[in-house]
Design a protein around this motif. Sequence first.
Motif, PDB file in Angstrom:
ATOM      1  N   SER A  11       0.830  -1.197   0.000  1.00 22.41           N
ATOM      2  CA  SER A  11       0.000   0.000   0.000  1.00 22.41           C
ATOM      3  C   SER A  11       0.860   1.241   0.000  1.00 22.41           C
ATOM      4  N   LEU A  27     -17.133   8.367  -2.011  1.00 21.30           N
ATOM      5  CA  LEU A  27     -16.613   7.139  -1.416  1.00 21.30           C
ATOM      6  C   LEU A  27     -15.930   7.389  -0.078  1.00 21.30           C
ATOM      7  N   TYR A  34      -8.363   4.673   4.902  1.00 18.89           N
ATOM      8  CA  TYR A  34      -8.298   4.172   3.536  1.00 18.89           C
ATOM      9  C   TYR A  34      -6.880   3.773   3.211  1.00 18.89           C
ATOM     10  N   SER A  36      -4.354   2.700  -0.356  1.00 21.46           N
ATOM     11  CA  SER A  36      -4.321   2.722  -1.822  1.00 21.46           C
ATOM     12  C   SER A  36      -3.378   1.643  -2.302  1.00 21.46           C
ATOM     13  N   ASN A  37      -3.709   1.082  -3.441  1.00 22.69           N
ATOM     14  CA  ASN A  37      -2.828   0.082  -4.034  1.00 22.69           C
ATOM     15  C   ASN A  37      -1.770   0.782  -4.888  1.00 22.69           C
ATOM     16  N   THR A  41      -5.563   3.506  -6.359  1.00 23.28           N
ATOM     17  CA  THR A  41      -6.991   3.364  -6.090  1.00 23.28           C
ATOM     18  C   THR A  41      -7.221   3.259  -4.589  1.00 23.28           C
ATOM     19  N   ARG A  43      -9.411   2.458  -1.161  1.00 20.23           N
ATOM     20  CA  ARG A  43     -10.459   1.574  -0.653  1.00 20.23           C
ATOM     21  C   ARG A  43     -10.341   1.565   0.861  1.00 20.23           C
ATOM     22  N   THR A  46      -8.621  -2.695   5.787  1.00 18.41           N
ATOM     23  CA  THR A  46      -9.120  -3.766   6.643  1.00 18.41           C
ATOM     24  C   THR A  46      -8.511  -3.627   8.037  1.00 18.41           C
TER      25      THR A  46
END
Length: 189
Positions: A11, A27, A34, A36-37, A41, A43, A46
């Motif tokens: 990340s 979002l 959050y 990012s990859n 992006t 997301r 977790t």
Amino acid sequence: MPRRTHTLRDSATLALPLSAPGPAPALLAAGTLYTSNRQGTLRPATDDEILDAARAILAAQVHRGRPLTSPRHTRDYLRLELAPLGHEVFAILFLDNRHRAIEFAPLFRGTVDGASVHPREVVKECLARNAAAVILAHNHPSGIAEPSAADELITTRIRDALSLIDVRVLDHLVVTGDAIVSFAERGLL
């Protein structure tokens, strides 16, 4: 298929969007972390990713050559390392004569309610690392941080064995998910 373990190298960042100039993307929600990859992006992160990031931050606070100036950082680091384990682990944070971290090493693994700890092996490990001081730590998977009589006895035996080679035991911490008990703070050292 086994779940892939996520590391910080995968990340770019973990971010908590608080405010940004211009309209915020729908979002992003305040209070959510959050990640990012590699393509950028975003997301929601977790729980495992957040814990991995916390471990990396705390490991940077407790790394080789850095003086341990914050008992809170040391406690937080040990909690992240030991509290989640379902079996007892006895570990040592080896320090030099200026109380700089040399290495954190889990030495003995036990069952859900105990681990066999051998002072002779602790002495050997201290000599191998040229340690001048140590912080002992072990977890109680039961969730009860209260030191047992066996914990007090092994601490005394290790302290006495290490005193023969001029290695100081600065503390022994009993770690659970909710609490950490310090032998030094309780006057047990």
